[in-house]
Design a protein around this motif. Structure first.
Motif, PDB file in Angstrom:
ATOM      1  N   ALA A  54       0.815  -1.217   0.000  1.00  0.00           N
ATOM      2  CA  ALA A  54       0.000   0.000   0.000  1.00  0.00           C
ATOM      3  C   ALA A  54       0.847   1.266   0.000  1.00  0.00           C
ATOM      4  O   ALA A  54       0.303   2.361  -0.150  1.00  0.00           O
ATOM      5  N   ASN A  55       2.149   1.106   0.153  1.00  0.00           N
ATOM      6  CA  ASN A  55       3.037   2.271   0.254  1.00  0.00           C
ATOM      7  C   ASN A  55       4.270   2.114  -0.634  1.00  0.00           C
ATOM      8  O   ASN A  55       5.398   2.219  -0.183  1.00  0.00           O
ATOM      9  N   GLY A  56       4.037   1.848  -1.895  1.00  0.00           N
ATOM     10  CA  GLY A  56       5.138   1.831  -2.849  1.00  0.00           C
ATOM     11  C   GLY A  56       5.579   0.458  -3.305  1.00  0.00           C
ATOM     12  O   GLY A  56       6.360   0.348  -4.248  1.00  0.00           O
ATOM     13  N   GLY A  57       5.138  -0.589  -2.641  1.00  0.00           N
ATOM     14  CA  GLY A  57       5.497  -1.935  -3.086  1.00  0.00           C
ATOM     15  C   GLY A  57       6.498  -2.624  -2.182  1.00  0.00           C
ATOM     16  O   GLY A  57       7.194  -1.996  -1.374  1.00  0.00           O
ATOM     17  N   VAL A  58       6.570  -3.929  -2.321  1.00  0.00           N
ATOM     18  CA  VAL A  58       7.511  -4.749  -1.536  1.00  0.00           C
ATOM     19  C   VAL A  58       8.869  -4.687  -2.216  1.00  0.00           C
ATOM     20  O   VAL A  58       9.000  -5.065  -3.392  1.00  0.00           O
ATOM     21  N   PRO A  59       9.931  -4.208  -1.525  1.00  0.00           N
ATOM     22  CA  PRO A  59      11.210  -3.942  -2.182  1.00  0.00           C
ATOM     23  C   PRO A  59      12.124  -5.151  -2.310  1.00  0.00           C
ATOM     24  O   PRO A  59      13.259  -5.014  -2.775  1.00  0.00           O
ATOM     25  N   VAL A  60      11.665  -6.325  -1.890  1.00  0.00           N
ATOM     26  CA  VAL A  60      12.470  -7.539  -1.977  1.00  0.00           C
ATOM     27  C   VAL A  60      11.627  -8.651  -2.570  1.00  0.00           C
ATOM     28  O   VAL A  60      10.392  -8.576  -2.588  1.00  0.00           O
ATOM     29  N   GLY A  61      12.282  -9.682  -3.055  1.00  0.00           N
ATOM     30  CA  GLY A  61      11.555 -10.904  -3.362  1.00  0.00           C
ATOM     31  C   GLY A  61      11.225 -11.604  -2.057  1.00  0.00           C
ATOM     32  O   GLY A  61      12.032 -11.601  -1.122  1.00  0.00           O
ATOM     33  N   VAL A  62      10.043 -12.175  -1.961  1.00  0.00           N
ATOM     34  CA  VAL A  62       9.604 -12.802  -0.713  1.00  0.00           C
ATOM     35  C   VAL A  62       9.204 -14.243  -0.968  1.00  0.00           C
ATOM     36  O   VAL A  62       8.387 -14.535  -1.855  1.00  0.00           O
ATOM     37  N   LYS A  63       9.781 -15.133  -0.189  1.00  0.00           N
ATOM     38  CA  LYS A  63       9.302 -16.502  -0.102  1.00  0.00           C
ATOM     39  C   LYS A  63       8.648 -16.678   1.267  1.00  0.00           C
ATOM     40  O   LYS A  63       9.146 -16.160   2.265  1.00  0.00           O
ATOM     41  N   VAL A  64       7.545 -17.370   1.299  1.00  0.00           N
ATOM     42  CA  VAL A  64       6.870 -17.682   2.561  1.00  0.00           C
ATOM     43  C   VAL A  64       6.774 -19.193   2.699  1.00  0.00           C
ATOM     44  O   VAL A  64       6.420 -19.892   1.748  1.00  0.00           O
ATOM     45  N   ILE A  65       7.124 -19.698   3.881  1.00  0.00           N
ATOM     46  CA  ILE A  65       6.927 -21.105   4.179  1.00  0.00           C
ATOM     47  C   ILE A  65       6.226 -21.195   5.527  1.00  0.00           C
ATOM     48  O   ILE A  65       6.658 -20.595   6.509  1.00  0.00           O
ATOM     49  N   VAL A  66       5.109 -21.908   5.556  1.00  0.00           N
ATOM     50  CA  VAL A  66       4.315 -22.056   6.774  1.00  0.00           C
ATOM     51  C   VAL A  66       4.227 -23.545   7.081  1.00  0.00           C
ATOM     52  O   VAL A  66       3.613 -24.310   6.338  1.00  0.00           O
ATOM     53  N   GLU A  67       4.847 -23.934   8.165  1.00  0.00           N
ATOM     54  CA  GLU A  67       5.040 -25.350   8.494  1.00  0.00           C
ATOM     55  C   GLU A  67       3.818 -25.949   9.163  1.00  0.00           C
ATOM     56  O   GLU A  67       3.026 -25.243   9.798  1.00  0.00           O
ATOM     57  N   GLY A  68       3.701 -27.285   9.059  1.00  0.00           N
ATOM     58  CA  GLY A  68       2.544 -27.962   9.625  1.00  0.00           C
ATOM     59  C   GLY A  68       2.824 -28.921  10.747  1.00  0.00           C
ATOM     60  O   GLY A  68       1.890 -29.570  11.246  1.00  0.00           O
ATOM     61  N   SER A  69       4.091 -29.057  11.195  1.00  0.00           N
ATOM     62  CA  SER A  69       4.363 -30.007  12.284  1.00  0.00           C
ATOM     63  C   SER A  69       5.494 -29.534  13.189  1.00  0.00           C
ATOM     64  O   SER A  69       6.196 -30.352  13.782  1.00  0.00           O
ATOM     65  N   GLU A  70       5.661 -28.231  13.323  1.00  0.00           N
ATOM     66  CA  GLU A  70       6.754 -27.712  14.147  1.00  0.00           C
ATOM     67  C   GLU A  70       6.623 -28.153  15.599  1.00  0.00           C
ATOM     68  O   GLU A  70       7.604 -28.525  16.244  1.00  0.00           O
ATOM     69  N   GLU A  71       5.408 -28.128  16.125  1.00  0.00           N
ATOM     70  CA  GLU A  71       5.217 -28.451  17.537  1.00  0.00           C
ATOM     71  C   GLU A  71       5.487 -29.921  17.838  1.00  0.00           C
ATOM     72  O   GLU A  71       5.840 -30.272  18.968  1.00  0.00           O
ATOM     73  N   GLN A  72       5.344 -30.786  16.856  1.00  0.00           N
ATOM     74  CA  GLN A  72       5.583 -32.210  17.077  1.00  0.00           C
ATOM     75  C   GLN A  72       7.057 -32.565  17.009  1.00  0.00           C
ATOM     76  O   GLN A  72       7.482 -33.589  17.542  1.00  0.00           O
ATOM     77  N   GLY A  73       7.859 -31.709  16.359  1.00  0.00           N
ATOM     78  CA  GLY A  73       9.294 -31.972  16.262  1.00  0.00           C
ATOM     79  C   GLY A  73       9.635 -33.190  15.433  1.00  0.00           C
ATOM     80  O   GLY A  73      10.691 -33.808  15.624  1.00  0.00           O
ATOM     81  N   THR A  74       8.767 -33.556  14.487  1.00  0.00           N
ATOM     82  CA  THR A  74       8.976 -34.770  13.705  1.00  0.00           C
ATOM     83  C   THR A  74       9.760 -34.537  12.418  1.00  0.00           C
ATOM     84  O   THR A  74      10.021 -35.485  11.677  1.00  0.00           O
TER      85      THR A  74
END
Length: 461
Positions: free
Chosen positions: A140-160
């Motif tokens: 909303a304020n000029g754009g994202v100035p970097v390339g962005v990768k997003v990773i959202v994990e599904g088992s972090e709490e299990q530690g598997t």
């Protein structure tokens, strides 16, 4: 003082963020099919993927990882020549534990006393919403100035280790110049903090067997070996008289150098009852961030209600061992296993099963990315300087990312201040911290892009 447009945008977007976090918290996304159906995690993953697509992310994918969980990936291209930043969070959560202990339902976001309550609000569904807020403010304020990768994990709490194994098999997927792990938090609400160290962990299940079946305690008690009593004695061998962790061969005397944790503050944060002593020795920071710590996280034995006067034939416990930086989690696992085998009394049969492991992590807080973050936090928290603390918990993925991308700078921030009570009943997040940390992350991305550009121009001269 006039607010920066980024701050104004984040503030305006906060009601939308609350509505989205409400939807995300409603998924009972505990990555353990013995407690909740896998469909809950699958639905949460689909929600995250849809959110990324709505923000024009490309290559959005729900990844099936080797432990049976799903992680969500997306890529948002940046300007030509801009660095790439990986943003991490996880959508899986801890189980709600004692339902009667929750003042409001754990999977319904509820606002009271200036905080938003619900499982995952801080750890770590709120971390994903923080990333979205930062990116929306930049767009909303000029754009994202970097390339962005997003990773959202599904088992972090299990530690598997599902995402770790997937990343190792697909090393190009998460490659980035800087990595922001949105899964820690400020040392105190209002005090901007990066986490400099994480303890690793190993999780073991130990079973003790002594008899072919349970026996009447009146007829056989006193001579028949009680498996539950043997297990209790075995577990007691893991602590010294003062409560310090004692695993044969595992050093437990390191000192912490950095931000200290006053004992009275810790007692208040941990809600230690009056008259009850803290365990261990050394400073609180030594015990939390620089030394190993064993915890018995569960025991299988008869409950008090309905118990019969029996000598128990078998008993089982799950043990967590936190491993500080400077120690190897795999070696600690071997030492803990050997200790359990050596200290089992009465010749009882003992079996040990490893159910999770992650290496400790230590960041380089002198790197350029940390300078960019310090500048950003001064804007988000006027009058405060960024602090660096340790964290007693574990994020196993950090060590994997360090091994895969040794040149990448890894920063750890988040929403889990002490009042968040993560992993306990009545978990909550401060909407003010969500707002401030989203502002900080947005400014960090701007600062980091500028610093990389300046560094490139200097090297070209």
């Amino acid at each position: 003082m006039t607010a920066h447009p980024i701050e104004e945008t984040v503030a305006a977007l906060l009601p939308r963020a609350k509505a989205e976090l409400t939807e995300l918290v409603a998924f009972r996304s505990v990555a353990d099919p013995a407690q909740f159906p896998p469909s809950e995690c699958e639905a949460a993953a689909a929600w995250v993927a849809d959110a990324l697509r709505a923000e024009d992310f490309q290559d959005v994918a729900v990844l099936d990882t080797p432990d049976g969980s799903q992680s969500v990936y997306g890529f948002l291209p940046g300007p030509a020549g801009a660095p790439t930043v990986l943003l991490y969070a996880h959508y899986d959560v801890q189980p709600p534990l004692d339902l009667a202990g929750w003042e409001t339902p754990p999977f319904e976001l509820t606002e009271r006393d200036g905080r938003w309550y619900g499982r995952g609000t801080a750890d770590c569904k709120g971390g994903f919403i923080m990333h979205l807020l930062a990116l929306r403010a930049l767009r909303a304020n000029g754009g994202v100035p970097v390339g962005v990768k997003v990773i959202v994990e599904g088992s972090e709490e299990q530690g598997t280790g599902g995402l770790e194994r997937y990343a190792e098999a697909h090393p190009e997927l998460l490659a980035a110049d800087a990595i922001v792990i949105g899964d820690t938090g400020n040392f105190r609400a209002g005090l901007p903090t990066v986490t400099a160290t994480l303890r690793g962990m190993t999780m073991l299940r130990v079973q003790v067997d002594t008899l072919a079946g349970n026996l009447h305690s009146g007829q056989f008690g006193g001579a028949a070996p009680d498996a539950l009593a043997a297990l209790i004695r075995l577990l007691d061998s893991l602590r010294a008289e003062d409560g310090s962790t004692t695993v044969d061969g595992l050093a437990a005397d390191a000192d912490w150098r950095g931000l200290e944790y006053p004992e009275e503050e810790f007692r208040n944060d941990a809600r230690v009852l009056d008259g009850v002593e803290l365990i261990g020795h050394g400073s609180v920071a030594d015990r939390l961030w620089a030394r190993p710590a064993v915890t018995v996280v569960g025991i299988d034995c008869p409950p008090v209600v309905g118990a019969t006067p029996s000598v128990q034939a078998t008993a089982r416990a799950q043990i967590s061992l936190r491993v500080p930086p400077g120690q190897d989690a795999a070696e600690a696992t071997k030492l803990l296993t050997a200790h359990l085998q050596a200290h089992t009394p009465w010749g009882a049969r003992v079996s040990v099963e490893q159910v999770g492991q992650g290496q400790p992590f230590q960041a380089d807080v002198t790197s350029p990315a940390y300078t960019s973050m310090a500048q950003a936090m001064r804007v988000a928290y006027p009058g405060e300087e960024m602090q660096a603390s340790g964290m007693g918990g574990s994020i196993p993925l950090c060590s994997t990312l360090r091994e895969l991308y040794p040149e990448a700078e890894i920063l750890l921030i988040g929403l889990s201040d002490p009042d968040a009570r993560i992993h306990a009943v009545n978990e909550s997040v401060s909407p003010l911290e969500l707002e401030r940390m989203s502002v900080a992350e947005a400014h960090f991305l701007v600062n980091y892009a500028r610093s990389r550009k300046d560094a490139g121009e200097r090297s070209a001269r």
